[in-house]
Scaffold this motif. Structure first.
Motif, mmCIF file in Angstrom:
data_model
loop_
_atom_site.group_PDB
_atom_site.id
_atom_site.type_symbol
_atom_site.label_atom_id
_atom_site.label_comp_id
_atom_site.label_asym_id
_atom_site.label_seq_id
_atom_site.Cartn_x
_atom_site.Cartn_y
_atom_site.Cartn_z
ATOM 1 N N ASP A 72 0.830 -1.202 0.000
ATOM 2 C CA ASP A 72 0.000 0.000 0.000
ATOM 3 C C ASP A 72 0.870 1.260 0.000
ATOM 4 O O ASP A 72 0.608 2.220 0.719
ATOM 5 N N THR A 73 1.896 1.229 -0.822
ATOM 6 C CA THR A 73 2.870 2.323 -0.867
ATOM 7 C C THR A 73 3.401 2.479 -2.288
ATOM 8 O O THR A 73 3.718 1.487 -2.948
ATOM 9 N N ALA A 74 3.488 3.693 -2.758
ATOM 10 C CA ALA A 74 4.121 3.959 -4.058
ATOM 11 C C ALA A 74 5.628 3.807 -3.913
ATOM 12 O O ALA A 74 6.243 4.419 -3.040
ATOM 13 N N LEU A 75 6.222 2.974 -4.754
ATOM 14 C CA LEU A 75 7.659 2.718 -4.663
ATOM 15 C C LEU A 75 8.463 3.540 -5.671
ATOM 16 O O LEU A 75 9.661 3.772 -5.466
ATOM 17 N N GLY A 105 10.805 10.891 -18.067
ATOM 18 C CA GLY A 105 12.231 10.596 -18.191
ATOM 19 C C GLY A 105 12.666 9.330 -17.489
ATOM 20 O O GLY A 105 13.854 8.985 -17.502
ATOM 21 N N GLY A 106 11.748 8.605 -16.855
ATOM 22 C CA GLY A 106 12.126 7.382 -16.157
ATOM 23 C C GLY A 106 11.401 7.245 -14.831
ATOM 24 O O GLY A 106 10.401 7.911 -14.560
ATOM 25 N N MET A 107 11.906 6.378 -13.974
ATOM 26 C CA MET A 107 11.298 6.087 -12.683
ATOM 27 C C MET A 107 12.197 6.608 -11.570
ATOM 28 O O MET A 107 13.385 6.291 -11.527
ATOM 29 N N ALA A 108 11.608 7.430 -10.696
ATOM 30 C CA ALA A 108 12.361 7.959 -9.554
ATOM 31 C C ALA A 108 11.899 7.259 -8.286
ATOM 32 O O ALA A 108 10.691 7.157 -8.023
ATOM 33 N N ALA A 109 12.838 6.748 -7.522
ATOM 34 C CA ALA A 109 12.500 6.041 -6.285
ATOM 35 C C ALA A 109 11.873 6.981 -5.277
ATOM 36 O O ALA A 109 12.328 8.119 -5.097
ATOM 37 N N THR A 110 10.817 6.517 -4.613
ATOM 38 C CA THR A 110 10.213 7.293 -3.545
ATOM 39 C C THR A 110 11.031 7.106 -2.262
ATOM 40 O O THR A 110 11.942 6.277 -2.196
ATOM 41 N N GLU A 111 10.667 7.877 -1.241
ATOM 42 C CA GLU A 111 11.351 7.734 0.045
ATOM 43 C C GLU A 111 11.142 6.328 0.605
ATOM 44 O O GLU A 111 12.040 5.766 1.246
ATOM 45 N N THR A 139 10.968 3.517 -1.024
ATOM 46 C CA THR A 139 11.928 2.609 -1.663
ATOM 47 C C THR A 139 13.333 2.827 -1.128
ATOM 48 O O THR A 139 14.082 1.873 -0.898
ATOM 49 N N THR A 140 13.689 4.077 -0.914
ATOM 50 C CA THR A 140 15.018 4.380 -0.383
ATOM 51 C C THR A 140 15.225 3.748 0.992
ATOM 52 O O THR A 140 16.321 3.287 1.322
ATOM 53 N N LEU A 141 14.160 3.688 1.783
ATOM 54 C CA LEU A 141 14.247 3.053 3.101
ATOM 55 C C LEU A 141 14.216 1.531 3.003
ATOM 56 O O LEU A 141 14.918 0.830 3.746
ATOM 57 N N LEU A 142 13.395 1.023 2.100
ATOM 58 C CA LEU A 142 13.131 -0.408 2.053
ATOM 59 C C LEU A 142 14.226 -1.207 1.357
ATOM 60 O O LEU A 142 14.576 -2.312 1.798
ATOM 61 N N VAL A 143 14.779 -0.682 0.277
ATOM 62 C CA VAL A 143 15.721 -1.448 -0.538
ATOM 63 C C VAL A 143 16.950 -1.920 0.242
ATOM 64 O O VAL A 143 17.351 -3.088 0.125
ATOM 65 N N PRO A 144 17.598 -1.080 1.057
ATOM 66 C CA PRO A 144 18.745 -1.606 1.819
ATOM 67 C C PRO A 144 18.370 -2.755 2.744
ATOM 68 O O PRO A 144 19.159 -3.688 2.932
ATOM 69 N N ARG A 145 17.164 -2.706 3.331
ATOM 70 C CA ARG A 145 16.714 -3.805 4.186
ATOM 71 C C ARG A 145 16.529 -5.087 3.373
ATOM 72 O O ARG A 145 16.934 -6.172 3.800
ATOM 73 N N GLY A 202 12.201 -3.287 7.832
ATOM 74 C CA GLY A 202 11.883 -2.496 6.648
ATOM 75 C C GLY A 202 10.434 -2.057 6.614
ATOM 76 O O GLY A 202 10.119 -0.915 6.258
ATOM 77 N N LEU A 203 9.534 -2.952 7.006
ATOM 78 C CA LEU A 203 8.116 -2.587 7.060
ATOM 79 C C LEU A 203 7.865 -1.542 8.142
ATOM 80 O O LEU A 203 7.016 -0.656 7.976
ATOM 81 N N ASP A 204 8.591 -1.647 9.240
ATOM 82 C CA ASP A 204 8.488 -0.612 10.275
ATOM 83 C C ASP A 204 8.890 0.747 9.728
ATOM 84 O O ASP A 204 8.293 1.776 10.066
ATOM 85 N N GLU A 205 9.931 0.765 8.907
ATOM 86 C CA GLU A 205 10.366 2.024 8.299
ATOM 87 C C GLU A 205 9.254 2.610 7.425
ATOM 88 O O GLU A 205 9.032 3.834 7.413
ATOM 89 N N LEU A 206 8.547 1.748 6.692
ATOM 90 C CA LEU A 206 7.439 2.235 5.860
ATOM 91 C C LEU A 206 6.309 2.792 6.714
ATOM 92 O O LEU A 206 5.749 3.850 6.416
ATOM 93 N N HIS A 207 5.969 2.086 7.778
ATOM 94 C CA HIS A 207 4.897 2.556 8.663
ATOM 95 C C HIS A 207 5.266 3.877 9.316
ATOM 96 O O HIS A 207 4.408 4.729 9.564
ATOM 97 N N ALA A 208 6.558 4.062 9.580
ATOM 98 C CA ALA A 208 7.014 5.301 10.219
ATOM 99 C C ALA A 208 6.837 6.512 9.297
ATOM 100 O O ALA A 208 6.764 7.649 9.773
ATOM 101 N N LEU A 209 6.745 6.266 7.989
ATOM 102 C CA LEU A 209 6.482 7.378 7.075
ATOM 103 C C LEU A 209 5.080 7.938 7.286
ATOM 104 O O LEU A 209 4.840 9.126 7.071
ATOM 105 N N ARG A 210 4.170 7.064 7.743
ATOM 106 C CA ARG A 210 2.800 7.506 7.994
ATOM 107 C C ARG A 210 2.632 7.997 9.433
ATOM 108 O O ARG A 210 1.842 8.889 9.701
#
Length: 418
Positions: free
Chosen positions: A50-53, A59-65, A67-73, A181-189
């Motif tokens: 339930d998040t835009a990645l 010009g292409g695809m720009a990572a959202t915040e 994705t920046t949090l989730l990808v390293p995890r 990583g999911l906690d990081e996503l929830h913290a955005l909200r």
């Protein structure tokens, strides 16, 4: 770890590839997926989370915040799984298989950890709310993928094979990383949300940790904390496998454990404690002749306080007295002190409430040689979430305030009688 939804590990790998290479077309050749399949994989992840990645732009695809949090995890989780499979196959004397971790599923990994914890398919299935055949099938599929037997029957229980033991630790670390990583996503909200699991040793339970938790709860009203007590060996094992985020309490000699680090924050001086009205209470000096007249209650051999208690006597030229009662429970020890003229060693925090109530008193210092360093223990490769970082900072502040106050002056000390 059950908070991790049934994500597809192939889709997670696809997300990392798209982020790394900067777009669908650039990533497709690197993971052997067509552009439509890769597009569908990312879209499915966005629906599940339930998040835009990505922001789709001309010009292409720009990572959202997110994705920046989730990808390293995700990258670390996949790395743990790859390492786990390598270790399991190596234990079975099999060669490495490239990218085999992409063929695993979270259902398989959860089934293995559930059976390992429960010791049987029946109990594991009941706890997970699944059928026993489904649980059994998931483990068998995992064994087929990595080509290694994972469970063996010992009496009435199922136990992991040596190869599975190596795999399981990496699997649990991977699941912990995905959960973070999911906690990081929830913290955005919810900027003040998050989760934290703390292992606590006896010295930190009475005052230190409650102070830190109270401040954390005020500063992070949306966060949840799980506090786990247990023998040090158990909480250390849970920390190393990712079930706990950090340990608080007296530091130990962990020089042989290379995957954890300790941060000392302040010193604690054990003191000799007895009941109010004890014959030794009120004496300006205590000798070891005094201390040997009364019974002691101390934890069994192997506990750090037992070694310090023995050292207190031996460093002053006396053999430790024979213990009539060995007890590691603070509750029972405090109750015993109140019943008769027993003595013990405690931190001042451990009997603070009884001292304030006039029930227990400090009889003397145990000596500087018995001083203990109090602090935090974490995994060396731990990457805390914002909420976890917030707790660590608050805990450091609480400890710094104790250090800033300096040692409290107490009136009774025993002299060096060597």
């Amino acid at each position: 770890m059950n908070s991790v939804p049934e994500l597809n590990l192939k889709h997670l790998h696809a997300l990392v590839a798209v982020h790394t290479h900067g777009g669908i077309s650039a990533a497709a050749p690197h993971i052997n997926l067509s552009q439509p399949a890769l597009t569908q994989a990312v879209a499915r992840l966005e629906r599940q989370l339930d998040t835009a990645l990505f922001d789709r732009q001309p010009g292409g695809m720009a990572a959202t915040e997110a994705t920046t949090l989730l990808v390293p995890r995700i990258a670390r989780a996949l790395g743990y799984l790859a390492q786990g499979v390598r270790l399991a196959r190596r234990a079975a004397r099999l060669p490495a298989l490239p990218a085999i971790e992409r063929r695993l599923t979270l259902s398989q990994l959860r089934a293995l950890t559930a059976v390992d914890t429960a010791g049987s398919y029946t109990l594991a299935a009941a706890r997970a709310g699944l059928s026993q055949p489904a649980m059994h099938r998931a483990v068998r599929e995992l064994e087929a993928v990595i080509e290694v037997p994972l469970l063996q029957r010992r009496g009435k229980t199922l136990q992991p094979t040596p190869a599975a033991t190596r795999l399981l630790r990496q699997v649990r670390l991977a699941l912990a990383e995905l959960s973070a990583g999911l906690d990081e996503l929830h913290a955005l909200r919810d900027q003040h949300g998050g989760r934290l699991a703390i292992g606590v040793m006896p010295l930190a339970r009475a005052i230190l940790l409650p102070q830190a938790l109270a401040r954390f709860a005020r500063a992070w009203p949306g966060a949840t904390v799980n506090v786990v007590e247990g023998p040090f060996s158990e909480v250390l094992a849970d920390l190393r496998e990712g079930s706990l985020d950090l340990l608080v309490g007296a530091m130990r000699d962990l020089s042989a454990v290379r995957d954890v680090i300790q941060e000392g924050l302040f010193d604690d001086d054990p003191v000799i404690v007895g009941r109010a009205g004890h014959p030794l209470a009120g004496r300006k000096t205590l000798t070891f002749d005094h201390l040997l007249r009364y019974p002691w209650v101390i934890p069994a051999t192997g506990a750090p306080v037992r070694a310090r208690w023995e050292r207190m006597f031996r460093d002053n030229g006396h053999a430790p007295p024979v213990l009539r009662i060995e007890c590691g429970s603070l509750v029972i020890t405090r109750g015993l002190l109140l019943e008769d003229d027993w003595l013990t060693l405690m931190s001042r925090d451990q009997f603070l409430f009884e001292r304030r109530a006039g029930l227990l008193v400090e009889l003397g210092l145990a000596g500087e040689a018995l001083r203990r360093r109090i602090g935090l223990t974490t995994r060396a490769d731990w990457h805390p979430t914002r909420a976890q970082q917030g707790f660590v900072q608050i805990f450091r502040e609480v400890c710094a305030e104790r250090s800033d106050d300096g040692p409290t002056e107490w009136p009774f000390r025993y002299p060096d009688t060597r």
